[in-house]
Write a protein that holds these residues in place. Structure first.
Motif, PDB file in Angstrom:
ATOM      1  N   THR A   1       1.290   4.125  -2.860  1.00 48.79           N
ATOM      2  CA  THR A   1       1.195   5.551  -2.557  1.00 48.79           C
ATOM      3  C   THR A   1       2.337   6.324  -3.212  1.00 48.79           C
ATOM      4  O   THR A   1       2.127   7.362  -3.842  1.00 48.79           O
TER       5      THR A   1
ATOM      6  N   VAL B   1       1.743  13.634   1.502  1.00 50.20           N
ATOM      7  CA  VAL B   1       1.068  12.339   1.405  1.00 50.20           C
ATOM      8  C   VAL B   1       1.454  11.512   2.623  1.00 50.20           C
ATOM      9  O   VAL B   1       2.605  11.550   3.062  1.00 50.20           O
TER      10      VAL B   1
ATOM     11  N   GLU C   1       0.829  -1.204   0.000  1.00 48.40           N
ATOM     12  CA  GLU C   1       0.000   0.000   0.000  1.00 48.40           C
ATOM     13  C   GLU C   1       0.868   1.260   0.000  1.00 48.40           C
ATOM     14  O   GLU C   1       0.556   2.235  -0.687  1.00 48.40           O
ATOM     15  N   ASP C   2       1.961   1.231   0.746  1.00 45.66           N
ATOM     16  CA  ASP C   2       2.873   2.373   0.747  1.00 45.66           C
ATOM     17  C   ASP C   2       3.613   2.477  -0.581  1.00 45.66           C
ATOM     18  O   ASP C   2       3.848   3.582  -1.081  1.00 45.66           O
TER      19      ASP C   2
END
Length: 132
Positions: free
Chosen positions: A25, A79, A21-22
């Motif tokens: 991102t 972010v 998920e990172d």
């Protein structure tokens, strides 16, 4: 030499030590600013493999993509990451510096190491969410 010839400035980006998920991102943020060798929707995925013959208990997952940094780009805002992300950048001095600056617009960036050559450099960074 053709004066209208376009020059490319690719920078290879390798992410490790982070959740998918990172990684998504970071890649999504870079896609907003630069062209890439991957589609915008191409999210990092874990792959499974037969570990019955593997003697190591832990595996390191890395994700890579190449970004073209010579064109104009949008400046990203901050972010959030769930945990720090290790990033390796490899390319021309100007390209790596430009991509590092873009990452710095969105994350707290700490340089962990650097190897320099005649025309290229490799920089190791640690990205974290900005506090506040």
């Amino acid at each position: 030499m053709n004066s209208t010839q376009e020059y490319t400035t690719p920078v290879a980006v390798t992410l490790s030590g982070c959740a998918k998920e990172d990684a998504h991102t970071v890649f999504r943020l870079l896609h907003q600013s630069f062209a890439s060798d991957r589609e915008d929707e191409d999210a990092p995925q874990y792959t499974t493999h037969d570990t019955s013959h593997d003697t190591s208990a832990a595996h390191t997952t890395v994700w890579t993509s190449t970004f073209e940094v010579s064109g104009s780009h949008a400046k990203p805002g901050p972010v959030r990451l769930t945990a720090p992300v290790k990033v390796d950048l490899q390319g021309t001095y100007w390209g790596v510096d430009r991509l590092t600056e873009t990452l710095g617009d969105a994350f707290a960036v700490r340089e962990q190491g650097m190897a320099a050559g005649d025309q290229e450099k490799d920089v190791q960074l640690l990205l974290e969410s900005r506090s506040g």
